[in-house]
Motif scaffolding. Structure first.
Motif, mmCIF file in Angstrom:
data_model
loop_
_atom_site.group_PDB
_atom_site.id
_atom_site.type_symbol
_atom_site.label_atom_id
_atom_site.label_comp_id
_atom_site.label_asym_id
_atom_site.label_seq_id
_atom_site.Cartn_x
_atom_site.Cartn_y
_atom_site.Cartn_z
ATOM 1 N N UNK A 1 -43.492 -72.150 34.868
ATOM 2 C CA UNK A 1 -42.792 -71.315 35.635
ATOM 3 C C UNK A 1 -43.693 -70.706 36.917
ATOM 4 N N UNK A 2 -44.774 -70.833 36.623
ATOM 5 C CA UNK A 2 -45.705 -70.370 37.786
ATOM 6 C C UNK A 2 -46.826 -69.389 37.162
ATOM 7 N N UNK A 3 -47.294 -68.561 37.966
ATOM 8 C CA UNK A 3 -48.482 -67.864 37.629
ATOM 9 C C UNK A 3 -48.058 -66.623 36.723
ATOM 10 N N UNK A 4 -48.800 -66.520 35.686
ATOM 11 C CA UNK A 4 -48.431 -65.062 34.937
ATOM 12 C C UNK A 4 -49.859 -64.493 34.417
ATOM 13 N N UNK A 5 -49.762 -63.323 33.791
ATOM 14 C CA UNK A 5 -50.950 -62.846 32.900
ATOM 15 C C UNK A 5 -50.221 -62.338 31.660
ATOM 16 N N UNK A 6 -51.201 -62.223 30.584
ATOM 17 C CA UNK A 6 -50.857 -61.645 29.201
ATOM 18 C C UNK A 6 -50.990 -60.108 29.315
ATOM 19 N N UNK A 7 -50.018 -59.514 29.114
ATOM 20 C CA UNK A 7 -49.887 -58.145 28.996
ATOM 21 C C UNK A 7 -49.895 -57.828 27.491
ATOM 22 N N UNK A 8 -50.334 -56.648 27.149
ATOM 23 C CA UNK A 8 -50.003 -55.897 25.779
ATOM 24 C C UNK A 8 -48.891 -55.162 25.742
ATOM 25 N N UNK A 9 -47.968 -55.432 24.868
ATOM 26 C CA UNK A 9 -46.778 -54.766 24.568
ATOM 27 C C UNK A 9 -46.612 -54.389 23.003
ATOM 28 N N UNK A 10 -46.850 -52.977 22.841
ATOM 29 C CA UNK A 10 -46.950 -52.416 21.547
ATOM 30 C C UNK A 10 -48.003 -53.294 20.534
ATOM 31 N N UNK A 11 -49.139 -53.609 21.295
ATOM 32 C CA UNK A 11 -50.316 -54.015 20.716
ATOM 33 C C UNK A 11 -50.148 -55.621 20.626
ATOM 34 N N UNK A 12 -49.142 -56.303 20.892
ATOM 35 C CA UNK A 12 -48.994 -57.630 20.941
ATOM 36 C C UNK A 12 -49.063 -58.285 22.530
ATOM 37 N N UNK A 13 -49.516 -59.333 22.393
ATOM 38 C CA UNK A 13 -49.958 -60.200 23.633
ATOM 39 C C UNK A 13 -48.247 -60.773 24.256
ATOM 40 N N UNK A 14 -48.162 -60.842 25.289
ATOM 41 C CA UNK A 14 -46.960 -61.378 25.869
ATOM 42 C C UNK A 14 -47.147 -61.804 27.498
ATOM 43 N N UNK A 15 -46.935 -63.135 27.542
ATOM 44 C CA UNK A 15 -46.944 -63.442 29.034
ATOM 45 C C UNK A 15 -45.832 -62.991 29.966
ATOM 46 N N UNK A 16 -46.194 -62.710 31.152
ATOM 47 C CA UNK A 16 -45.830 -61.915 32.095
ATOM 48 C C UNK A 16 -45.677 -62.702 33.515
#
Length: 328
Positions: A276-291
């Motif tokens: 899909x292209x570039x992204x980063x891992x963010x923390x959402x409620x303590x869990x990693x999620x690619x955005x």
């Protein structure tokens, strides 16, 4: 019922005990292996969680700059002694005076009976300075394009005209600097140091640029004139106001800001690329999620991103994590 001798019964009992010991050993070994595997997994997870670096993002600014020694182009006028004599100043250093006001007197002799006094008046309005360096009249807007910058190195150096100095007729004794005119700076830029956008583009009079002055302030300046050849560009820029702190300076260190990006500034290694292209891992409620994000600027090892929200937590070393990993 089949008769078994005592020896056979003993052998069978020993065999059963041996099988039981082997089974028990296998059970203990399996439990131990399971515990070791669990401990290794827990330890690895613990180490990963401790090693993962995160940051709370906020909108920032990334700039590309070119360092330049700018020449202060001063609107000034010399005060020349009409006669020879001992100079007695009336005005003080840095005082604002009007045209025609007395700035001092030239006394022909210290002997009271034979001396004559000649009044020295200001030829224009501005700030009076008795600090002279021999470059008065050279560093002006009118002479900038033809100016030999080697003259700065060859200048005679600063000297001060003080009370009781003997001044020969025709010699300068002060300068008047126009403090109602905005300060101008002359910049000589080497084309090879400029980014592609400015190499191919044309800096012209009327353009606006950003300068970082004295390693501190950022100023939006107006291009007054521009002259270009194959290897260099000479421009004059006008600051938003008169800078009294540059009254005694002929050169000032500046940084020409050639590119500016506003967004979320992160190290490039924080990016995680997918189809899909570039992204980063963010923390959402303590869990990693690619955005998914958009890269709007890049300089050295930093990138400027859009697509994030203020205050989001971003993983800085994503090679240690995966989607759906619980860190907190």
């Amino acid at each position: 019922m089949v008769y078994s001798s005592p020896r056979i019964r003993q052998r069978r009992a020993a065999l059963r005990r041996r099988k039981q010991r082997i089974l028990l050993s296998l059970i203990v070994l399996g439990c131990t292996a399971f515990l070791i595997w669990g401990a290794i997994g827990w330890g690895r997870s613990f180490l990963i969680k401790k090693s993962v670096k995160t940051t709370v993002v906020s909108t920032g600014l990334l700039q590309q700059t070119v360092p330049v020694d700018a020449i202060v182009l001063t609107a000034e006028e010399l005060v020349i002694a009409n006669v020879s004599g001992l100079f007695h100043p009336v005005a003080v250093e840095g005082q604002r005076i009007r045209k025609g006001e007395i700035i001092g007197k030239l006394v022909s002799s210290e002997v009271a009976m034979s001396r004559t006094e000649t009044v020295v008046v200001a030829p224009c309005t501005g700030l009076v300075s008795f600090q002279l360096d021999g470059l008065e009249g050279f560093l002006t807007r009118e002479k900038w394009e033809q100016l030999d910058l080697g003259q700065l190195v060859e200048s005679k150096g600063n000297h001060s005209v003080q009370l009781g100095n003997w001044i020969e007729a025709g010699k300068p004794l002060a300068r008047i600097v126009d403090n109602l005119a905005n300060t101008n700076l002359g910049l000589e830029l080497l084309v090879q140091d400029l980014p592609l956008e400015l190499k191919d583009g044309q800096i012209k009079a009327g353009d606006t640029l950003w300068l970082k002055l004295l390693d501190v302030e950022e100023n939006k300046v107006k291009v007054v004139s521009a002259q270009r050849d194959a290897s260099r560009i000479r421009i004059i820029v006008e600051l938003p106001k008169f800078r009294e702190d540059m009254l005694y300076r002929r050169q000032v260190p500046v940084e020409l800001i050639t590119q500016r990006w506003t967004g979320f500034v992160l190290p490039r290694e924080a990016l995680v690329f997918r189809q899909e292209g570039p992204g980063v891992y963010i923390l959402r409620k303590g869990w990693t999620k690619w955005k998914s994000v958009e890269v709007v600027g890049e300089l050295n090892n930093e990138v400027v991103l859009t697509g994030l929200n203020e205050g989001e937590i971003v993983v800085l070393n994503p090679s240690l994590v995966r989607e759906g990993l619980r860190l907190h």
